[in-house]
Structures are given as C-alpha cells and as structure tokens.
Motif scaffolding. Structure first.
Motif, PDB file in Angstrom:
ATOM      1  N   LEU A 143       0.874  -1.155   0.138  1.00  0.00           N
ATOM      2  CA  LEU A 143      -0.016   0.002  -0.072  1.00  0.00           C
ATOM      3  C   LEU A 143       0.951   1.241   0.040  1.00  0.00           C
ATOM      4  CD1 LEU A 143      -2.813  -0.985   2.459  1.00  0.00           C
ATOM      5  CD2 LEU A 143      -2.649  -0.996   0.086  1.00  0.00           C
ATOM      6  N   LYS A 144       1.893   1.275   0.722  1.00  0.00           N
ATOM      7  CA  LYS A 144       2.875   2.535   0.702  1.00  0.00           C
ATOM      8  C   LYS A 144       3.545   2.455  -0.756  1.00  0.00           C
ATOM      9  CE  LYS A 144       4.349   2.296   5.633  1.00  0.00           C
ATOM     10  NZ  LYS A 144       5.802   1.934   6.521  1.00  0.00           N
ATOM     11  N   LEU A 145       3.811   1.670  -1.540  1.00  0.00           N
ATOM     12  CA  LEU A 145       4.549   1.750  -2.722  1.00  0.00           C
ATOM     13  C   LEU A 145       3.266   2.281  -3.632  1.00  0.00           C
ATOM     14  CD1 LEU A 145       6.555  -1.568  -3.036  1.00  0.00           C
ATOM     15  CD2 LEU A 145       7.291   0.688  -3.048  1.00  0.00           C
ATOM     16  N   GLU A 187       2.229 -11.355 -22.336  1.00  0.00           N
ATOM     17  CA  GLU A 187       1.812 -11.971 -20.986  1.00  0.00           C
ATOM     18  C   GLU A 187       1.147 -11.178 -20.051  1.00  0.00           C
ATOM     19  OE1 GLU A 187       1.774 -15.246 -19.692  1.00  0.00           O
ATOM     20  OE2 GLU A 187       2.488 -16.249 -21.660  1.00  0.00           O
ATOM     21  N   PHE A 188       0.267 -11.385 -19.289  1.00  0.00           N
ATOM     22  CA  PHE A 188      -0.497 -10.796 -18.203  1.00  0.00           C
ATOM     23  C   PHE A 188       0.629 -10.394 -17.127  1.00  0.00           C
ATOM     24  CE2 PHE A 188      -2.985 -10.541 -14.037  1.00  0.00           C
ATOM     25  CZ  PHE A 188      -3.585  -9.482 -14.331  1.00  0.00           C
ATOM     26  N   LEU A 189       1.576 -11.192 -16.768  1.00  0.00           N
ATOM     27  CA  LEU A 189       2.498 -10.725 -16.024  1.00  0.00           C
ATOM     28  C   LEU A 189       3.405  -9.553 -16.354  1.00  0.00           C
ATOM     29  CD1 LEU A 189       4.116 -11.571 -13.431  1.00  0.00           C
ATOM     30  CD2 LEU A 189       5.519 -13.348 -14.884  1.00  0.00           C
ATOM     31  N   PHE A 190       3.672  -9.581 -17.416  1.00  0.00           N
ATOM     32  CA  PHE A 190       4.546  -8.393 -18.147  1.00  0.00           C
ATOM     33  C   PHE A 190       3.713  -7.252 -18.151  1.00  0.00           C
ATOM     34  CE2 PHE A 190       6.630  -5.511 -21.009  1.00  0.00           C
ATOM     35  CZ  PHE A 190       7.955  -5.680 -20.768  1.00  0.00           C
ATOM     36  N   ARG A 191       2.469  -7.271 -18.374  1.00  0.00           N
ATOM     37  CA  ARG A 191       1.725  -6.148 -18.490  1.00  0.00           C
ATOM     38  C   ARG A 191       1.307  -5.619 -16.933  1.00  0.00           C
ATOM     39  NH1 ARG A 191      -3.267  -6.373 -22.847  1.00  0.00           N
ATOM     40  NH2 ARG A 191      -2.288  -7.533 -24.378  1.00  0.00           N
ATOM     41  N   LEU A 192       1.297  -6.689 -16.103  1.00  0.00           N
ATOM     42  CA  LEU A 192       1.016  -6.049 -14.617  1.00  0.00           C
ATOM     43  C   LEU A 192       2.062  -5.334 -14.480  1.00  0.00           C
ATOM     44  CD1 LEU A 192      -0.537  -6.043 -11.992  1.00  0.00           C
ATOM     45  CD2 LEU A 192       0.311  -8.379 -11.584  1.00  0.00           C
ATOM     46  N   PHE A 193       3.575  -5.748 -14.560  1.00  0.00           N
ATOM     47  CA  PHE A 193       4.587  -5.176 -14.361  1.00  0.00           C
ATOM     48  C   PHE A 193       4.675  -3.705 -14.870  1.00  0.00           C
ATOM     49  CE2 PHE A 193       9.059  -4.287 -16.003  1.00  0.00           C
ATOM     50  CZ  PHE A 193       9.647  -4.269 -14.604  1.00  0.00           C
ATOM     51  N   LEU A 238       2.419  -1.293 -13.051  1.00  0.00           N
ATOM     52  CA  LEU A 238       3.291  -0.689 -11.785  1.00  0.00           C
ATOM     53  C   LEU A 238       4.263   0.148 -12.209  1.00  0.00           C
ATOM     54  CD1 LEU A 238       3.313  -3.971  -9.899  1.00  0.00           C
ATOM     55  CD2 LEU A 238       1.566  -2.102  -9.868  1.00  0.00           C
ATOM     56  N   CYS A 239       5.076  -0.050 -13.224  1.00  0.00           N
ATOM     57  CA  CYS A 239       6.401   0.794 -13.359  1.00  0.00           C
ATOM     58  C   CYS A 239       5.889   2.283 -13.872  1.00  0.00           C
ATOM     59  CB  CYS A 239       7.112   0.053 -14.544  1.00  0.00           C
ATOM     60  SG  CYS A 239       8.136  -1.255 -13.843  1.00  0.00           S
ATOM     61  N   PRO A 270      11.273  -3.282  -6.013  1.00  0.00           N
ATOM     62  CA  PRO A 270       9.990  -3.000  -5.604  1.00  0.00           C
ATOM     63  C   PRO A 270       8.781  -3.304  -6.687  1.00  0.00           C
ATOM     64  CG  PRO A 270      11.293  -1.230  -4.740  1.00  0.00           C
ATOM     65  CD  PRO A 270      12.241  -1.958  -5.715  1.00  0.00           C
ATOM     66  N   TYR A 271       9.457  -3.003  -7.933  1.00  0.00           N
ATOM     67  CA  TYR A 271       8.355  -3.445  -8.959  1.00  0.00           C
ATOM     68  C   TYR A 271       8.407  -4.914  -9.361  1.00  0.00           C
ATOM     69  CZ  TYR A 271       9.267   1.580 -10.396  1.00  0.00           C
ATOM     70  OH  TYR A 271       9.370   2.846 -10.586  1.00  0.00           O
ATOM     71  N   ILE A 272       9.188  -5.495  -8.920  1.00  0.00           N
ATOM     72  CA  ILE A 272       9.321  -7.043  -9.228  1.00  0.00           C
ATOM     73  C   ILE A 272       8.370  -7.820  -8.072  1.00  0.00           C
ATOM     74  CG2 ILE A 272      10.788  -9.108  -9.356  1.00  0.00           C
ATOM     75  CD1 ILE A 272      10.931  -7.695 -11.918  1.00  0.00           C
ATOM     76  N   SER A 273       8.825  -7.119  -6.864  1.00  0.00           N
ATOM     77  CA  SER A 273       8.029  -8.000  -5.642  1.00  0.00           C
ATOM     78  C   SER A 273       6.669  -7.741  -5.633  1.00  0.00           C
ATOM     79  CB  SER A 273       8.796  -7.567  -4.581  1.00  0.00           C
ATOM     80  OG  SER A 273       8.653  -6.155  -4.543  1.00  0.00           O
ATOM     81  N   THR A 274       6.204  -6.590  -5.939  1.00  0.00           N
ATOM     82  CA  THR A 274       4.928  -6.268  -6.105  1.00  0.00           C
ATOM     83  C   THR A 274       4.133  -6.833  -7.324  1.00  0.00           C
ATOM     84  OG1 THR A 274       5.518  -3.947  -4.944  1.00  0.00           O
ATOM     85  CG2 THR A 274       3.404  -4.360  -5.869  1.00  0.00           C
ATOM     86  N   THR A 275       4.839  -6.974  -8.204  1.00  0.00           N
ATOM     87  CA  THR A 275       4.162  -7.820  -9.410  1.00  0.00           C
ATOM     88  C   THR A 275       4.046  -8.839  -8.943  1.00  0.00           C
ATOM     89  OG1 THR A 275       5.197  -6.159 -11.132  1.00  0.00           O
ATOM     90  CG2 THR A 275       4.520  -8.350 -11.816  1.00  0.00           C
TER      91      THR A 275
END
Length: 263
Positions: A31-33, A160-166, A169-170, A184-189
C-alpha cells in the motif's frame, strides 16, 4: 451449427463475493508503494461467482453478461473527478481482448537484468531524455518502441499478463514517484499476480500451470465508453480474470489520476 447457436445464446448469472479479500490490498508495504506510485485508492479487485461452465471461446458473451448482470452493475464503481460513482446507465456492448497468461515464475524478467537496463546492484540505469529530465532505461524500454532495449523481452512475453502487470506498476499514476531500483516493482508484481491468478499441479508430472483466463475488458453504454473510464488511457484498465474450476471471476482495475497521499 447447433453448438455455435448454444454458445451465442448462453447466459451467465453472477453473485458478488464481498468477503473475498486480496492480500495485496491489505499488505502495508504494498500500500505504501501504491501510494508512492500514485495508484493508492485507484486500484481495486473484487470477485464474483458465476453459474455456468466457462470456455474461452465464449469470452465475449461472458463479459457482456458480466457487465449487464444487476449484481455486478450494482457493485461497480467508476472514478469521476476523484470520486467513486456508480454506473449510471446500462451496459449495451463490450470490447474483449484475450490476454495470454501462462507464466508461473519470474524468469520472464531475466533479460532486463542482463541487458544494461539494470545494474548488478538492482539500480535502474538513468538516461538522458528530451522531454523527461528524470528518466531511466526501464521506462524507456517499456514506453518507447525505438528504444534500443525495447525488444529485450520478446514480443510474445510482453503480451503476457505478468509483464503487463509489471508495466502498469512501473508507469504508475499521474504523480508517480519512480523507484531507483527494480526490486519493488518485481516483488509487487509477483505478489499481485499470485493473488489474482489460479494455478494447478499435474499429479503425475508435478508441473504447475495457470488455469485462469484473463480478459482485458471495456464496457459501453448508450453514450459510449463507460468502464473503466470515458477516455482511453493506457493506465486506466480493467481485466476480468476467470477461474473456470471455482467459477469465480475477479475484476481487477485501475483509474489513472492522482492517488491518495495517506494510508
């Protein structure tokens, strides 16, 4: 022909599952991120059960039934002028884009670490840009097709949805404060992806595979586009993620703008 007619006429009914919680919306560090990335209060996830068997070939009918269902419509909110408001008109049509979702590990991102975008320490390499004074190679790779690193991650993998999500966030929200490191981007993704996607293990091969179907959706009322937003914007998005075995559908969405400044 009879099968095609059945597919066209098939209807689905939905029930909102308000007790279904997502850990990424409860995790204080995430949530902070999201607050730092100007996405807090603008990202949501809510789940629904449905009553018929789902097949990917029937995705359009499924999505149309979803947005027309009174139990869904009454629970949907869109953001206008910084406030959540209900949909004021019935949905009459939908656009549906199937999104590839096959990844069960973060190996997709390995090329980013070995291509000069990120230093061995995990710090994102800064770069000079004509428009953005504080720019970096990661955002350039994600947003500019003429970037020398744009194809570091293959075109199929970028779908891929995984990359789209990343990527979502970025890029973040309107007042995003970008990270100096990629971690932080990788871990949140990873956390959000695991929350949204269902997998199963083959009892014989022990191989894990994704069972969810992901649909990027856009709904229209009689006046035009109404959900996820009136205006088309890359960071205003909505995905319906279907678990065909549990018969659950999760609506994951974000509305671009200025996020909350406090938790």
């Amino acid at each position: 022909m009879a099968g095609e007619k059945w597919a066209f006429e098939q209807t689905f009914s939905f029930n909102h599952l308000p007790c279904k919680e997502f850990s990424f919306l409860k995790d204080r560090d995430i949530l902070k991120l999201l607050m730092k990335w100007s996405m807090l209060g603008r990202m949501s996830a809510q789940s629904y059960s449905f009553d018929q068997c789902f097949y990917p070939y029937n995705s359009h009918a499924f999505a149309l039934c979803f947005f027309r269902d009174p139990n869904v419509a009454s629970s949907l909110r869109k953001m206008e002028a910084g406030a959540w408001v209900p949909l004021d008109k019935p949905v009459v049509s939908v656009d549906v884009e199937p999104v590839q979702c096959t990844k069960v590990s973060m190996e997709l991102f390995d090329p980013i670490y070995s291509s000069g975008i990120v230093r061995p320490s995990g710090h994102v390499v800064k770069c000079i840009h004509d428009v953005y004074p504080d720019y970096d190679e990661l955002r350039q790779m994600l947003q500019e097709e003429d970037s020398e690193h744009h194809d570091v991650v293959g075109k199929e993998e970028q779908g891929e949805f995984l990359f789209r999500l990343f990527k979502h966030l970025c890029i973040g929200g309107e007042l995003c404060q970008y990270e100096d490191t990629i971690d932080p981007y990788i871990s949140t993704t990873k956390h959000i992806y695991k929350d949204l996607i269902s997998v199963q293990k083959d009892p014989e091969t022990k191989k894990i595979s994704v069972v969810s179907t992901v649909l990027k959706v856009c709904a229209y009322d009689e006046s035009g586009r109404c959900y996820p937003g009136r205006r088309e914007e890359e960071q205003t998005f909505a995905y319906v993620i279907v678990d065909p075995f549990k018969r659950h559908a999760t609506l994951f969405s974000h509305f671009y703008g200025v996020g909350q400044f406090t938790l």
